[in-house]
Write a protein that holds these residues in place. Structure first.
Motif, PDB file in Angstrom:
ATOM      1  N   UNK A 164       8.074 -12.527  45.151  1.00 60.99           N
ATOM      2  CA  UNK A 164       8.212 -13.225  46.434  1.00 60.99           C
ATOM      3  C   UNK A 164       7.918 -14.709  46.252  1.00 60.99           C
ATOM      4  N   UNK A 165       8.787 -15.550  46.803  1.00 58.85           N
ATOM      5  CA  UNK A 165       8.504 -16.986  46.828  1.00 58.85           C
ATOM      6  C   UNK A 165       9.303 -17.621  47.960  1.00 58.85           C
ATOM      7  N   UNK A 166       8.779 -18.737  48.472  1.00 64.96           N
ATOM      8  CA  UNK A 166       9.445 -19.402  49.586  1.00 64.96           C
ATOM      9  C   UNK A 166       9.949 -20.797  49.244  1.00 64.96           C
ATOM     10  N   UNK A 167       9.736 -21.224  48.008  1.00 64.59           N
ATOM     11  CA  UNK A 167      10.105 -22.589  47.635  1.00 64.59           C
ATOM     12  C   UNK A 167      11.420 -22.590  46.861  1.00 64.59           C
ATOM     13  N   UNK A 168      12.454 -23.046  47.488  1.00 60.96           N
ATOM     14  CA  UNK A 168      13.780 -23.051  46.877  1.00 60.96           C
ATOM     15  C   UNK A 168      13.818 -23.912  45.627  1.00 60.96           C
ATOM     16  N   UNK A 169      13.003 -24.978  45.583  1.00 59.79           N
ATOM     17  CA  UNK A 169      12.985 -25.850  44.416  1.00 59.79           C
ATOM     18  C   UNK A 169      12.552 -25.062  43.177  1.00 59.79           C
ATOM     19  N   UNK A 170      11.699 -24.080  43.346  1.00 57.63           N
ATOM     20  CA  UNK A 170      11.296 -23.215  42.239  1.00 57.63           C
ATOM     21  C   UNK A 170      12.313 -22.099  42.026  1.00 57.63           C
ATOM     22  N   UNK A 171      12.779 -21.523  43.117  1.00 63.62           N
ATOM     23  CA  UNK A 171      13.646 -20.348  43.023  1.00 63.62           C
ATOM     24  C   UNK A 171      14.967 -20.645  42.320  1.00 63.62           C
ATOM     25  N   UNK A 172      15.470 -21.860  42.475  1.00 65.29           N
ATOM     26  CA  UNK A 172      16.734 -22.170  41.801  1.00 65.29           C
ATOM     27  C   UNK A 172      16.556 -22.113  40.281  1.00 65.29           C
ATOM     28  N   UNK A 173      15.404 -22.567  39.790  1.00 64.21           N
ATOM     29  CA  UNK A 173      15.125 -22.459  38.354  1.00 64.21           C
ATOM     30  C   UNK A 173      14.813 -21.014  37.974  1.00 64.21           C
ATOM     31  N   UNK A 174      14.143 -20.293  38.877  1.00 63.30           N
ATOM     32  CA  UNK A 174      13.816 -18.890  38.601  1.00 63.30           C
ATOM     33  C   UNK A 174      15.090 -18.073  38.401  1.00 63.30           C
ATOM     34  N   UNK A 175      16.076 -18.288  39.258  1.00 60.49           N
ATOM     35  CA  UNK A 175      17.324 -17.537  39.148  1.00 60.49           C
ATOM     36  C   UNK A 175      18.018 -17.818  37.805  1.00 60.49           C
ATOM     37  N   UNK A 176      18.008 -19.092  37.412  1.00 57.80           N
ATOM     38  CA  UNK A 176      18.613 -19.469  36.125  1.00 57.80           C
ATOM     39  C   UNK A 176      17.873 -18.788  34.986  1.00 57.80           C
ATOM     40  N   UNK A 177      16.540 -18.791  35.048  1.00 59.81           N
ATOM     41  CA  UNK A 177      15.747 -18.218  33.963  1.00 59.81           C
ATOM     42  C   UNK A 177      15.883 -16.695  33.894  1.00 59.81           C
ATOM     43  N   UNK A 178      15.972 -16.057  35.041  1.00 60.34           N
ATOM     44  CA  UNK A 178      16.164 -14.605  35.050  1.00 60.34           C
ATOM     45  C   UNK A 178      17.491 -14.247  34.377  1.00 60.34           C
ATOM     46  N   UNK A 179      18.512 -15.048  34.651  1.00 57.33           N
ATOM     47  CA  UNK A 179      19.806 -14.822  34.006  1.00 57.33           C
ATOM     48  C   UNK A 179      19.716 -15.096  32.512  1.00 57.33           C
ATOM     49  N   UNK A 180      19.000 -16.151  32.119  1.00 57.80           N
ATOM     50  CA  UNK A 180      18.823 -16.467  30.696  1.00 57.80           C
ATOM     51  C   UNK A 180      18.179 -15.305  29.953  1.00 57.80           C
ATOM     52  N   UNK A 181      17.238 -14.640  30.613  1.00 60.06           N
ATOM     53  CA  UNK A 181      16.524 -13.524  29.982  1.00 60.06           C
ATOM     54  C   UNK A 181      17.282 -12.200  30.085  1.00 60.06           C
ATOM     55  N   UNK A 182      18.389 -12.203  30.849  1.00 61.39           N
ATOM     56  CA  UNK A 182      19.162 -10.979  31.017  1.00 61.39           C
ATOM     57  C   UNK A 182      18.418  -9.931  31.830  1.00 61.39           C
ATOM     58  N   UNK A 183      17.668 -10.377  32.830  1.00 64.99           N
ATOM     59  CA  UNK A 183      16.819  -9.469  33.608  1.00 64.99           C
ATOM     60  C   UNK A 183      17.248  -9.364  35.070  1.00 64.99           C
ATOM     61  N   UNK A 184      18.523  -9.641  35.342  1.00 64.83           N
ATOM     62  CA  UNK A 184      19.004  -9.570  36.723  1.00 64.83           C
ATOM     63  C   UNK A 184      18.828  -8.182  37.328  1.00 64.83           C
TER      64      UNK A 184
END
Length: 231
Positions: free
Chosen positions: A86-106
Motif C-alpha cells: 500500500x502506498x499513496x505517493x504517486x512519485x514513489x509508485x511510478x518508480x515502484x511499478x518500473x522496478x516490479x517489472x524489472x524484477x519480473x514480479x508483476x
C-alpha cells in the motif's frame, strides 16, 4: 537518515553483510545512491532471516516506496505466494511499478494505491507477515487493523521506530515540530509492548525495528496513555 547505531558500526556491518544480487541489488544500490528511503542493508538482512524462518505465503506491506522491500520479501515466498503493498505517493509508485517489472514480479506484487487508513479496513487477510514502513505518526492508528489482519503465529515487523534515538528523550528535548510524532511513536511502542496478544522485541538496528509475534486472537483494545507521557 538517522540511525540508532553509529556510522562506524553501520559501515562495518555493510562490509560484512553484502548487498543483494541481481536486479534487486541494482535497485538497492540505486536507491541508496539517490538517498531514497528504503530499509537499510542491515535491516533488510534481519528481515530476510525472519522470513526464512517464518516461510510466509501472504505478506502485507504498508509503505511501498520504490518496491525494494517488496521485491526482497518475494524471495522468501512459495510459487503461489503474494505481497500486497500500500502506498499513496504517486512519485514513489511510478518508480515502484518500473522496478516490479524489472524484477519480473508483476504476478506476485499487488499495489494498492491510496491512503492506508482507508484501505486497511477493506482488507480481509489473513496475512502471515505484515511489514509496516510508512508514516510513523500513523503506526498506532494502523495497529488495530494489523492485529485483525495478521494470523495467529504471524509476524508484525515495523521499521523506523526509534527516531535516531531521540525516542528515549523527553518530549520537550526534541524540536517542537517533531513532538507529535515523538508522542505517537512512544504510545505505539508502549501499546505493542503491553498488548496481551503480542510478544514484542524492539531491536536497535537501523533506526529501530519492532518485531511482534501474534500469539493469540483477541479484540484490540485502545491503551490508556502510560509512562510514555511522563516527561
Amino acid at each position: 537518515m538517522n540511525y540508532v547505531t553509529d556510522d562506524t558500526m553501520n559501515a562495518y556491518l555493510r562490509t560484512v553483510q553484502p548487498l543483494f544480487d541481481g536486479v534487486l541489488g541494482e535497485i538497492q544500490r540505486e536507491a541508496m545512491a539517490a538517498d531514497v528511503p528504503i530499509v537499510p542493508p542491515e535491516v533488510a538482512r534481519f528481515i530476510s532471516v525472519l522470513l526464512t524462518m517464518q516461510k510466509p505465503k501472504h505478506i502485507l506491506e504498508i509503505g511501498t516506496a520504490v518496491a525494494f522491500s517488496a521485491g526482497m520479501m518475494c524471495q522468501f515466498l512459495p510459487e503461489d505466494g503474494t505481497v500486497t503493498t500500500i502506498d499513496r505517493f504517486e512519485v514513489m509508485l511510478k518508480d515502484a511499478r518500473v522496478n516490479i517489472k524489472r524484477m519480473g514480479l508483476e504476478d506476485k506484487i499487488k499495489i494498492l494505491e491510496g491512503d492506508a487508513a482507508n484501505i486497511l479496513p477493506t482488507l480481509e487477510g489473513p496475512y502471515d507477515v505484515i511489514f509496516m514502513d510508512a508514516a510513523k505518526g500513523q503506526y498506532q492508528a494502523f495497529l488495530p487493523h494489523c492485529l485483525r489482519l495478521l494470523r495467529v503465529g504471524g509476524l508484525l515487523i515495523v521499521d523506523d521506530v526509534l527516531q535516531g534515538g531521540t525516542i528515549a528523550q523527553t518530549r520537550f528535548s526534541v524540536p517542537r515540530r517533531q513532538r507529535t510524532i515523538h508522542k505517537r511513536l512512544r504510545n505505539f511502542l508502549w501499546d505493542i509492548s503491553h498488548h496481551e496478544a503480542l510478544e514484542t522485541s524492539i531491536v536497535p538496528i537501523g533506526d529501530g525495528v519492532a518485531l511482534c509475534y501474534k500469539k493469540k486472537e483477541i479484540e484490540f483494545k485502545e491503551f490508556e496513555e502510560g509512562e510514555d507521557d511522563a516527561e
